[in-house]
Design an enzyme around this catalytic site. Sequence first.
Site, PDB file in Angstrom:
ATOM      1  CE  LYS A 178       8.479   1.890  -1.747  1.00 55.01           C
ATOM      2  NZ  LYS A 178       9.495   2.924  -1.497  1.00 55.01           N
ATOM      3  CB  THR A 179       3.326  -3.794  -2.442  1.00 57.47           C
ATOM      4  OG1 THR A 179       3.842  -5.115  -2.675  1.00 57.47           O
ATOM      5  CG2 THR A 179       2.201  -3.517  -3.424  1.00 57.47           C
TER       6      THR A 179
END
Length: 261
Positions: free
Chosen positions: A172-173
């Site tokens: 996740k970014t």
Amino acid sequence: MSWGLQNRLNRIIRPDTKRTVMLAIDHGYFLGPTSGLEEPEKTIVPLLPHADALMLTRGILRQCIPPTSNTPIVLRVSGGSSILGKLDNEGITTSIQEAIRLNVSAVTLSIFVGAEHEKQTLMNLSQLVNEAEAYDTPVLAVTAVGKDMGRDARYLGLCCRIAAELGAHFVKTYYCEDFEQVVTGCPVPIVVAGGKKTPEKEALELAHNAIQQGAVGVDMGRNIFQSEAPHAMIQAVRKIVHKNASVNEAYDLFQTLKNQK
Ligand code: 5RP
């Protein structure tokens, strides 16, 4: 990839669209009762049928989510810091055996690249992958960069690649300019965070751009549960992620559902 691991990942990233709308409500693990999540049960339970997966801590899972729910769980297992202290000083808070008992589909933790406790958080990830793979449970790495580093393609790309190299099964970014470079350099699927609350149309644009540039979905929190109409917002996001809708189509749906009450 083993059958069990692939099966759990398929609960989160839908095989028919190869995409996902995850709802993130883990903010309280360092922020306390943040706006919109003062009473998580009230806000979140009505949204469960619209979420492909729910990201949260074991405390909120056990107290606020009915065990009748079928929504797959991505369990945050890192913490130990607060908004008043050093956020990157995290450890593993929840054992893999506890995660399995809670019947989760994946476990998640944060890594802080370029921060004081970078090594500790990267070793947390490596250790978690070692333990979770023994139970065929996927690991989601949440990327954060040091305070003085921009959330740009160079640094987010660095974090995502390191997470994948250490064994994370998905990452996740944040969305950023030249996001496709981040995707290209990361050999595992990427979901994007929504970030701080913005007007609904802007959040839909972010989701749309991220999907167009290769994200497999979103893991969105504040832009859903702090929306004036969370049930309308999550369904509008779904239309972008799973139906390739344009921003205007999704925003029209948001307004229609918001006005239906
Ligand atoms: C923070 C997290 C949060 O779940 C995530 O960033 C929240 O999503 P949003 O930015 O959309 O509110 O992992 O470490």
